[in-house]
Design a protein around this motif. Structure first.
Motif, short mmCIF file in Angstrom:
data_model
loop_
_atom_site.label_atom_id
_atom_site.label_comp_id
_atom_site.label_asym_id
_atom_site.label_seq_id
_atom_site.Cartn_x
_atom_site.Cartn_y
_atom_site.Cartn_z
N GLY A 95 0.79 -1.23 0.00
CA GLY A 95 0.00 0.00 0.00
C GLY A 95 0.82 1.27 0.00
O GLY A 95 0.26 2.37 -0.16
N ALA A 96 2.14 1.16 0.17
CA ALA A 96 2.99 2.35 0.16
C ALA A 96 3.05 2.94 -1.24
O ALA A 96 2.96 2.22 -2.24
CB ALA A 96 4.40 2.00 0.64
N THR A 97 3.19 4.26 -1.30
CA THR A 97 3.25 4.95 -2.59
C THR A 97 4.53 5.77 -2.69
O THR A 97 5.19 6.05 -1.69
CB THR A 97 2.04 5.88 -2.79
OG1 THR A 97 2.01 6.85 -1.74
CG2 THR A 97 0.74 5.08 -2.79
N ILE A 98 4.84 6.14 -3.91
CA ILE A 98 6.00 6.96 -4.18
C ILE A 98 5.60 8.02 -5.20
O ILE A 98 4.82 7.75 -6.11
CB ILE A 98 7.19 6.11 -4.69
CG1 ILE A 98 8.44 6.97 -4.86
CG2 ILE A 98 6.84 5.39 -5.97
CD1 ILE A 98 9.68 6.16 -5.19
N THR A 103 8.73 -0.60 -8.35
CA THR A 103 9.92 -1.43 -8.13
C THR A 103 9.91 -2.64 -9.06
O THR A 103 10.93 -2.95 -9.70
CB THR A 103 9.99 -1.90 -6.67
OG1 THR A 103 9.98 -0.76 -5.79
CG2 THR A 103 11.25 -2.71 -6.42
N CYS A 104 8.78 -3.31 -9.16
CA CYS A 104 8.67 -4.49 -10.03
C CYS A 104 8.91 -4.13 -11.49
O CYS A 104 9.62 -4.85 -12.21
CB CYS A 104 7.30 -5.14 -9.88
SG CYS A 104 7.05 -5.99 -8.31
N VAL A 164 -0.54 -5.09 -11.70
CA VAL A 164 -0.15 -4.23 -12.81
C VAL A 164 1.15 -4.74 -13.43
O VAL A 164 1.28 -4.85 -14.66
CB VAL A 164 0.03 -2.78 -12.34
CG1 VAL A 164 0.61 -1.91 -13.46
CG2 VAL A 164 -1.30 -2.20 -11.87
N ALA A 165 2.11 -5.08 -12.59
CA ALA A 165 3.39 -5.60 -13.09
C ALA A 165 3.19 -6.93 -13.80
O ALA A 165 3.77 -7.16 -14.88
CB ALA A 165 4.39 -5.75 -11.94
N LEU A 166 2.36 -7.81 -13.24
CA LEU A 166 2.14 -9.12 -13.85
C LEU A 166 1.46 -8.98 -15.21
O LEU A 166 1.80 -9.69 -16.17
CB LEU A 166 1.31 -10.01 -12.92
CG LEU A 166 2.00 -10.46 -11.63
CD1 LEU A 166 1.04 -11.26 -10.75
CD2 LEU A 166 3.25 -11.29 -11.92
N TRP A 181 2.26 6.78 -6.99
CA TRP A 181 2.37 5.48 -7.63
C TRP A 181 2.65 4.42 -6.58
O TRP A 181 3.32 4.68 -5.59
CB TRP A 181 3.50 5.49 -8.66
CG TRP A 181 3.34 6.47 -9.77
CD1 TRP A 181 3.44 7.83 -9.69
CD2 TRP A 181 3.04 6.17 -11.13
NE1 TRP A 181 3.22 8.41 -10.92
CE2 TRP A 181 2.98 7.41 -11.83
CE3 TRP A 181 2.82 4.99 -11.84
CZ2 TRP A 181 2.71 7.49 -13.19
CZ3 TRP A 181 2.56 5.08 -13.21
CH2 TRP A 181 2.50 6.31 -13.86
N SER A 182 2.16 3.23 -6.83
CA SER A 182 2.43 2.13 -5.91
C SER A 182 3.93 1.84 -5.90
O SER A 182 4.55 1.61 -6.94
CB SER A 182 1.67 0.87 -6.36
OG SER A 182 2.17 -0.28 -5.70
#
Length: 679
Positions: free
Chosen positions: A213-216, A230-231, A290-292, A224-225
């Motif tokens: 749940g952390a965002t950047i 990162t992924c 989203v990454a998958l 953004w997640s």
């Protein structure tokens, strides 16, 4: 022998061989160089099999220890250490066994090359780099191995450094991989900054609940997640190393290196590094749909559209190269479907039959006196029987023929994608299904053009000989002479083909149950079955390897593969004039495929020329005009002008100085008295 010593011996044995062959090649000679290099890799291979056997029978436990800390900065330890679990053990056997076959094969393929010792040094160093990558227990060591295989691949692709196309190819590979590696290092930086201040895998995975749940904020005001970003950055690294669209353009050009390198890069080492990394990072990737989805779409595009390019290639090695791109797309699609174990299973099966195909192609090239154009071949079956049968077995494995190793891994990927509930699964399923037909078509196009039909090399040799007579030329030509016949390669070439053909046929049958449906990877790969139940559904439907074969009789992939083989036979054996007519009728499409979707031209025009234009701008405007003319030369000119004026004032005559003093006194008095006078 304790575990740490065992793993050190596995990792360092190829390095010792590389050092001796490289630094002392002149002293030990050709025989000494290949002996120490092969011995080093053989030691690693035997010990790797021993390690894998321990995990297979359930006697080995996960080993995760640091060897030493080479840097401590701001309380963060950067260590060298080993994580050996079932995933690592599998990759160790794949890397070392295929590498050993390539080392043996190299004796025959490179025996006349003046850089013989240097080549053995490079391929042993390549093996060491890959071993350090797959055995790492932290991101820094992973990155070391990641960059090391990239560096050595640069040296190997450009091994024939007097060949301009080889130099262009290795520079292209280096630059494209720098794009992927830039994303990769940014992903590692995010891990260090936000995932608990550690780069050890276990510490990062244990900290994951704290960043859910952390965002950047990448763009002001846009959140953004953190996990998704990162992924995606880590996957950019995988796109470069595992040659996924649009960072795939370097891999076909890597064919400019010697054939053993093609097998080593494409089958067991560099291109599988990205697949391995995502599987290793499965606890992180499972947290971002989203990454998958992104991974699945990229893999599907690569699997389908790179397969199309294999249809129009005429260089035997480039056909197999585009096959590698397509198969890497299949592996990536499996990762996106959370079928990580299936992706690793396909990595293993693909390593054997793809190495077999490349080395068999190299044997053909030897027999054809280094002519690689399939249009100049044909009818080689009776001249090169061992190469013929082994390449046929490799092709059958590649297209997913029942009972062959590729069937079990490839069909499982298709089933997994079909069961996935992710939004991207529909497109991916279509792509991998269509890819079955395309793979079968270009694989057997190669097979029929090389081993069956007319002996076109005789016509080519006669034509070349006639042209030489006409112009009285004496240049050296690749290919057979008018009175030559191809010959089977020596045993150092054919023995690795036979040894690789065996697992290409049988290993999938025996390995699918423990590796995909058993608990073999339970300590190495994490899947959230509640969110992504694909592996659970596959396990429910799996009732044994033999049942898979029976089940395939009622599914589309088998018939698509059969249709591809039949169409290739019709086009290149029965009605050989049809392909040219189709190419003419669909010329715009053919031209696009022949020019590889114009991506090379696009990258060259936008990035290469754009970078040069930007560099020219900074040179002429920034360096020449601003720095040289304005700052350096400009300052000098200002000083020169001031000095010239000052020089004229300093005459040395007393009356001049007296006049200046009088003028100065008058000026001061005027300034002092003027306010009083105007009152």
């Amino acid at each position: 022998m304790d575990k740490m010593s065992l793993y050190l011996l596995i990792a360092l044995s190829p390095l010792v061989g590389a050092i001796i062959a490289g630094l002392f090649g002149t002293l030990v000679g050709r025989r000494g160089a290949h002996t120490v290099a092969i011995l080093g890799v053989a030691v690693s291979a035997v010990l790797s099999i021993y390690v894998l056997y321990g995990f297979v029978i359930g006697e080995s436990e996960v080993f995760n220890e640091s060897l030493y800390t080479w840097l401590t900065m701001n309380g963060i330890d950067f260590s060298v250490g080993f994580l050996v679990d079932s995933l690592t053990a599998t990759m160790l056997v794949v890397v070392t066994s295929v590498s050993l076959m390539v080392h043996i094969y190299t004796i025959g393929y490179m025996h006349e090359d003046p850089g013989y010792q240097r080549f053995f040094s490079y391929i042993s160093l390549f093996t060491f780099s890959m071993l350090m990558l797959v055995m790492s227990n932290n991101f820094i060591q992973l990155f070391f191995g990641w960059e090391a295989v990239g560096l050595v691949s640069y040296l190997l692709i450009g091994f024939w450094f007097k060949k301009p196309t080889a130099i262009f190819a290795n520079l292209k590979a280096f630059l494209v991989n720098r794009v992927g590696d830039f994303g990769f290092i940014l992903g590692i930086a995010l891990v260090l900054a936000y995932f608990g201040g550690s780069l050890n895998y276990d510490d990062v995975f244990a900290y994951l609940p704290n960043v859910i749940g952390a965002t950047i904020e990448l763009i002001p005001g846009q959140q953004w997640s953190l996990i998704t970003v990162t992924c995606l950055l880590l996957f950019v690294g995988a796109m470069g190393k595992s040659a996924q669209f649009p960072l795939h353009v370097w891999l076909p050009d890597s064919m400019e290196g010697p054939t053993p390198i093609s097998a080593l890069i494409h089958a067991a080492t560099m291109v599988t590094a990205g697949i391995f990394m995502v599987a290793r990072m499965s606890p992180i990737f499972e947290l971002s749909d989203v990454a998958l989805n992104t991974i699945m779409v990229i893999g599907a595009i690569t699997a389908l559209f790179m397969g199309f390019l294999g249809i129009v290639q005429n260089d035997i090695k480039r056909v197999i190269a585009y096959s590698t791109l397509s198969q890497l797309g299949y592996m990536t699609v499996a990762l996106g479907a959370s079928a990580y174990s299936v992706a690793v299973f396909h990595v293993m099966t693909h390593a054997f039959f793809k190495a077999l195909l490349f080395l068999a192609a190299g044997s053909v090239i030897i027999g054809m006196h280094h002519d690689q154009d399939m249009r100049n071949m044909g009818g080689l079956r009776k001249y090169m029987p061992i190469t013929w049968i082994t390449l046929l077995l490799g092709s059958l494995a590649l297209i997913g023929t029942p009972f062959f190793s590729g069937f079990f891994s490839k069909d499982t990927i298709i089933e997994a994608v079909g069961m996935s509930e992710l939004p991207a699964a529909g497109f991916a399923y279509f792509a991998v299904l269509a890819g079955v037909f395309i793979t079968a078509f270009y694989s057997f196009r190669l097979y029929f053009l090389v081993f069956h039909g007319k002996e076109r090399w005789k016509e080519q040799a006669a034509q070349t000989h006639h042209e030489d007579d006409d112009v009285h030329a004496h240049e050296e030509h690749h290919g057979l002479g008018p009175n030559d016949n191809p010959k089977e390669s020596p045993w150092v070439v054919t023995l690795p083909l036979v040894l690789l053909a065996i697992p290409s046929v049988i290993i999938g049958f025996f390995a699918i149950e423990p590796m995909v449906y058993g608990q073999f990877f339970q300590d190495a790969i994490y899947v959230d079955l509640a969110k992504h139940p694909v592996m659970y559904q596959l396990s429910e439907e799996f009732h044994g390897a033999l049942t898979m074969v029976t089940h395939s009789l009622s599914t589309a992939p088998l018939y698509l593969a059969l249709a591809g083989v039949v169409l290739a036979w019709l086009f290149y054996i029965k009605f050989t004039d049809v392909p040219a007519k189709i190419a003419t009728a669909f010329k715009p499409i053919y031209v696009v495929l022949e020019n590889k979707y114009y991506l090379d031209e696009l990258y060259f025009a936008v990035f290469a020329k754009g970078s040069r234009a930007l560099g020219t701008f900074f040179w002429k405007v920034g360096d020449t005009f601003l720095i040289d003319n304005c700052l350096v030369n400009g300052a000098a000119k200002v000083v020169e002008v001031i000095a010239s004026i000052t020089k004229r004032l300093q005459t040395g005559f007393i009356y001049t100085y007296a006049a200046v003093m009088v003028i100065g006194v008058v000026g001061l008095l005027t300034v002092w008295l003027w306010p009083l006078l105007i009152k």
